[in-house]
Design an enzyme around this catalytic site. Structure first.
Site, PDB file in Angstrom:
ATOM      1  N   LYS B  78       0.734  -1.066   0.370  1.00 39.56           N
ATOM      2  CA  LYS B  78      -0.284   0.363  -0.097  1.00 39.56           C
ATOM      3  C   LYS B  78       1.007   1.339   0.162  1.00 39.56           C
ATOM      4  O   LYS B  78       2.331   1.088   0.727  1.00 39.56           O
ATOM      5  CB  LYS B  78      -1.018  -0.481   1.702  1.00 39.56           C
ATOM      6  N   SER B 158      -9.620   2.232   3.119  1.00 32.05           N
ATOM      7  CA  SER B 158      -8.540   2.573   2.252  1.00 32.05           C
ATOM      8  C   SER B 158      -7.280   2.043   1.323  1.00 32.05           C
ATOM      9  O   SER B 158      -7.716   2.471   0.363  1.00 32.05           O
ATOM     10  CB  SER B 158      -8.334   4.386   2.980  1.00 32.05           C
ATOM     11  N   SER B 182      -9.955  -0.017   7.273  1.00 28.07           N
ATOM     12  CA  SER B 182      -9.223  -0.199   5.807  1.00 28.07           C
ATOM     13  C   SER B 182      -8.667  -1.804   4.934  1.00 28.07           C
ATOM     14  O   SER B 182      -8.232  -1.275   4.040  1.00 28.07           O
ATOM     15  CB  SER B 182      -8.625   1.269   6.017  1.00 28.07           C
TER      16      SER B 182
END
Lengths: 95, 491
Positions: B78, B158, B182
């Site tokens: 990420k 997210s 997330s």
């Protein structure tokens, strides 16, 4: 509680975010939507409750007060938008 | 998916050990699949050169008999994790040219154990969002589609890029960060496994900060076992993060297949929120039934402050974010917009560098921390947080080993469908996951089935602090019963 236009301007300035006049009303509406959502917390009885300050109960670790790194000014300023001789450049702050 | 890209990490590990294929072949198969899947926008940066070099090193170590636990396993990271000499942006314009000179602890541990970096994945800007629509690099399209439709769906957020990449077979596993859901929410939307470990289990050092008392890194994988393998490498004490716990990391994989007989599983009655979709109710009951069949005792429990978790979160998280994001000032790194004086420079830089959702949260945070409002908002929210945590402690004190809930209130929705006029509509996605962050507990999201429209739905298990092992044992039971879910490739 809800905020008015003057408060939105004040918060934006505190947060150092420029806002256009055309955005203010929309921002005010959105902030008020969030504030009205969090308003329900006022119905919780919190008398005598300690605020949470640590997620995991643990004693704060302390490290030795010693220099462990250094001598890398090129790396420190490597991502800066404006530098000179390993100094960060900013607009004039003192007249 | 080709054969090599549809493997689990455990299978790939066997294949590499028995020399059925090389780490370089495994990396090449993934690089080719990534190229074909660019329409998903799951990666914001592909790093083929790094991947090839790392895979080559892995092959050398395997040949020398020095393979690490993740040797040759291609993973996606990420874009919230700083990666040395590899652009790291938090998917924000304000950092879109930032190249870290250091490596986050979590990723450093993955490389220490032999993993191979394929690239950096898309996320909501500064991890603020539940749909990956706030990214400066544009939304991610889910590899999943509703049956008989081609409406583009969100992957959740997210960590949307990581979840989409794992589900689409363009990496074998990925990292995420979870501040309010997330990792678990996108894992549920993508039909994969996602783990938010106990606060303190993984070091936060080198991870771009959103809300420091809530942020925690964790893995995404296509099986519970794979998630356990990844977490073992990611977790561990780090002197550079004072909130990281100084406890040994268990062999999480050993918890897979352990009996759950006699375990007490709590079903919190407060999670039966009004208007819960019938298929979510059915899934939840099905999950309880699977655990019961495996020998667990199902008991009803009460977490009375559940409904206050989300409003308290929307005070605590923006407050911490407003403080953390104060560092983006156009001076030391990132974007700068020139102004007539230094204040004007700060204000223009931050107005242009941050997107609408991030600006909104900084403003809320600034407001609730400002003089005269601190007690009414922030202090009260922190007290409510104590009560939320106590609800869980009371439950665990009564002998409950883990709590079972749905992971999300619905299946994935369409891009652009939610949160247009009222930001709170989007926030409600995290209603089942956010309590876990507020209390600092571990949680896992495991696929439980498909919706009537053919989209994945997830179940969440919440555990005692630092007892991720129980979650892996229980998660495995659900996976065995529910099976695994793979989207039909359309890209």
């Amino acid at each position: 509680m809800s905020v008015d236009i003057a408060t939105v301007r004040r918060i934006a300035h505190l947060a150092r975010i420029a806002v256009e006049d055309s955005e203010i009303e929309k921002m005010r509406t959105e902030i008020n939507a969030i504030l009205s959502f969090v308003e329900q917390l006022s119905e919780v009885e919190v008398e005598g409750v300690e605020p949470m300050t640590s997620v995991t109960p643990m004693v704060m670790k302390k490290r030795a007060d010693a220099v462990t790194d250094g001598g890398i000014p090129d790396i420190i300023v490597g991502n800066a938008p404006a530098t000179e001789d390993h100094f960060f450049l900013v607009p004039k702050v003192v007249e | 998916m080709t054969e090599l890209t549809s493997l689990t990490i455990a299978d790939a590990r066997d294949g590499l050990t028995t020399k059925r294929f090389s780490a370089s072949e495994l990396a090449e198969a993934h690089l080719a699949a990534m190229e074909k899947a660019r329409v998903l926008n799951a990666y914001v940066l592909e790093t083929p050169d790094v991947a090839r070099a790392m895979a080559c090193e892995s092959d050398r170590r395997i040949a020398a008999g020095k393979a690490g636990p993740l040797e040759g396993i291609p993973v996606a990271i990420k874009d919230m994790f700083c990666t040395k000499d590899v652009r790291t942006t938090a998917c924000s314009h304000i950092l879109d040219t930032f190249v870290p000179a250091y490596e986050s602890t979590v990723t450093a541990q993955l490389w220490r154990d032999g993993a191979v970096l394929l690239g950096k994945t898309n996320n909501d800007e500064f991890a603020m969002g539940s749909s990956n629509e706030t990214s400066f690099f544009g939304p991610v399209t889910s590899p999943w589609r509703r049956q008989g439709a081609n409406t583009p769906l969100v992957p959740g957020g997210s960590s949307g890029g990581s979840a989409a990449a794992v589900a689409a077979g363009i990496c074998l596993g990925a990292t995420g960060t979870d501040t309010g859901g997330s990792i678990r929410q996108p894992a549920a939307f993508a039909g994969i496994v996602g783990v938010k470990p106990t606060y303190g289990r993984c070091s936060r050092w080198g991870t771009i900060a959103f809300a420091s008392s809530l942020d925690q890194a964790g893995p995404f994988a296509r099986s519970v076992r794979d998630a356990a393998i990844l977490l073992r490498s990611m977790a561990g004490h780090d002197a550079k993060d004072t909130t990281s716990i100084d406890q040994p990391v268990p062999d999480y994989e050993a918890a897979i297949g352990k009996s759950v007989k006699g375990m007490k599983i709590g079903i919190p009655k407060e999670y039966r929120v009004g208007g819960m979709a019938a298929e979510i109710e059915t899934l939840w009951a099905q999950g309880a039934d699977w655990l019961k069949k495996a020998g667990a005792d199902i008991v009803e429990v009460s977490l009375p402050h559940t409904r206050y978790a989300l409003p308290a979160y929307y005070i605590v998280a923006p407050a911490e974010a407003s403080s953390n994001l104060a560092r983006y000032d156009g001076v030391r790194y990132g974007l700068r917009e020139n102004g007539r004086d230094i204040t004007d420079m700060y204000e223009r830089t931050r107005a242009s560098g941050f997107g609408a959702e991030v600006r909104r949260r900084i403003m809320i945070g600034t407001y609730v921390l400002s003089a005269g409002y601190y007690d009414a908002y922030y202090l009260r929210a922190q007290k409510v947080r104590t009560l939320i945590k106590k609800d869980f402690e009371d439950c665990f004190d009564k002998g409950v080993n883990a709590i079972l809930t749905p992971a999300t209130p619905s299946a994935a929705f369409g891009i652009g469908e939610k949160g247009g006029a009222d930001p709170v509509e989007m926030y409600l996605n995290d209603v089942f996951t956010v309590t876990v962050n507020m209390a600092g507990l571990p949680g896992i999201s495991v696929p439980g089935g498909l919706s009537s429209e053919g989209l994945p739905l997830g179940l969440q298990l919440i555990g005692r602090p630092f007892d991720e092992e129980t979650l892996f044992s229980l998660g495995e039971v659900i996976e065995q019963a529910a099976g695994r879910f793979t989207p039909q490739a359309w890209w």
